[in-house]
Design a protein around this motif. Structure first.
Motif, short mmCIF file in Angstrom:
data_model
loop_
_atom_site.label_atom_id
_atom_site.label_comp_id
_atom_site.label_asym_id
_atom_site.label_seq_id
_atom_site.Cartn_x
_atom_site.Cartn_y
_atom_site.Cartn_z
N ALA A 11 -58.45 5.25 7.38
CA ALA A 11 -59.35 4.25 7.10
C ALA A 11 -58.18 3.08 6.18
N GLY A 12 -57.52 3.61 5.25
CA GLY A 12 -56.86 2.77 4.50
C GLY A 12 -55.46 2.17 5.30
N VAL A 13 -55.13 2.95 6.33
CA VAL A 13 -53.83 2.30 6.84
C VAL A 13 -54.42 1.42 7.90
N TYR A 14 -55.38 1.65 8.64
CA TYR A 14 -56.09 0.66 9.76
C TYR A 14 -56.45 -0.49 8.92
N ALA A 15 -57.09 -0.57 7.59
CA ALA A 15 -57.32 -1.67 7.03
C ALA A 15 -56.00 -2.41 6.54
N LEU A 16 -54.99 -1.89 6.18
CA LEU A 16 -53.63 -2.44 6.06
C LEU A 16 -53.06 -3.13 7.06
N VAL A 17 -52.94 -2.43 8.08
CA VAL A 17 -52.40 -2.93 9.38
C VAL A 17 -53.23 -3.88 10.13
N ASN A 18 -54.47 -3.79 9.80
CA ASN A 18 -55.31 -4.86 10.31
C ASN A 18 -55.10 -6.26 9.47
N LEU A 19 -54.89 -6.19 8.35
CA LEU A 19 -54.63 -7.48 7.57
C LEU A 19 -53.21 -7.89 7.76
N LEU A 20 -52.30 -6.92 8.22
CA LEU A 20 -51.07 -7.27 8.72
C LEU A 20 -51.19 -8.23 10.00
N ARG A 21 -52.08 -7.63 10.91
CA ARG A 21 -52.27 -8.41 12.08
C ARG A 21 -52.76 -9.81 11.92
N GLU A 22 -53.42 -10.13 10.94
CA GLU A 22 -54.21 -11.27 10.50
C GLU A 22 -53.30 -12.41 9.77
N LYS A 23 -52.30 -11.72 9.37
CA LYS A 23 -51.39 -12.41 8.41
C LYS A 23 -50.12 -12.88 9.08
N VAL A 24 -49.55 -12.06 10.06
CA VAL A 24 -48.03 -12.40 10.55
C VAL A 24 -48.36 -12.72 12.18
N PRO A 25 -47.34 -13.68 12.66
CA PRO A 25 -47.31 -14.14 14.00
C PRO A 25 -47.67 -12.96 14.82
N ALA A 26 -48.39 -13.29 15.88
CA ALA A 26 -48.70 -12.10 16.99
C ALA A 26 -47.77 -11.59 17.42
N GLU A 27 -46.41 -12.43 17.74
CA GLU A 27 -45.17 -11.81 18.35
C GLU A 27 -44.61 -10.66 17.24
N GLN A 28 -44.58 -10.84 16.07
CA GLN A 28 -44.06 -9.96 15.22
C GLN A 28 -44.96 -8.69 15.15
N PHE A 29 -46.39 -8.86 14.99
CA PHE A 29 -47.23 -7.69 15.04
C PHE A 29 -46.89 -6.91 16.17
N ASP A 30 -46.89 -7.44 17.33
CA ASP A 30 -46.72 -6.82 18.42
C ASP A 30 -45.30 -6.15 18.62
N GLN A 31 -44.38 -6.75 17.80
CA GLN A 31 -42.99 -5.80 17.67
C GLN A 31 -43.29 -4.60 16.79
N PHE A 32 -44.03 -4.89 15.81
CA PHE A 32 -44.33 -3.39 14.87
C PHE A 32 -44.91 -2.77 15.79
N LEU A 33 -45.95 -2.96 16.59
CA LEU A 33 -46.79 -1.97 17.29
C LEU A 33 -45.69 -1.15 18.31
N ASP A 34 -44.78 -2.01 18.98
CA ASP A 34 -43.85 -1.41 19.56
C ASP A 34 -42.91 -0.37 18.93
N ARG A 35 -42.65 -0.70 17.93
CA ARG A 35 -41.49 0.24 17.13
C ARG A 35 -42.31 1.53 16.40
N VAL A 36 -43.56 1.57 16.11
CA VAL A 36 -44.07 2.82 15.72
C VAL A 36 -44.73 3.31 16.69
N PRO A 37 -44.20 4.77 17.25
CA PRO A 37 -44.88 5.52 18.13
C PRO A 37 -46.40 5.86 17.77
#
Length: 70
Positions: free
Chosen positions: A27-53
């Motif tokens: 729950a905590g990590v989901y909230a943190l990553v969701n906040l990241l999704r809201e705060k960074v450009p979509a392209e950077q967030f997609d890169q994060f999602l692609d880099r962490v299996p």
């Protein structure tokens, strides 16, 4: 470059090191990553999602509410 450990391994490691329920970590990590999704450009967030299996799948399946702390 890709990270050499999965989202599940990150979650398990945090739960073990902090001695808290895995559901709370999820729950905590989901909230943190969701906040990241809201705060960074979509392209950077997609890169994060692609880099962490497993990160993309993790974010597509929101965890249930966390268990109360013991």
């Amino acid at each position: 470059s890709q990270i050499h450990f999965s989202m599940e391994e990150i979650l398990q490691s945090v739960a073990t090191k902090l001695n808290i329920p895995l559901s709370s970590v999820r729950a905590g990590v989901y909230a943190l990553v969701n906040l990241l999704r809201e705060k960074v450009p979509a392209e950077q967030f997609d890169q994060f999602l692609d880099r962490v299996p497993g990160a993309r799948e993790f974010m597509q399946n929101p965890p249930p509410a966390a268990e109360p702390a013991p």
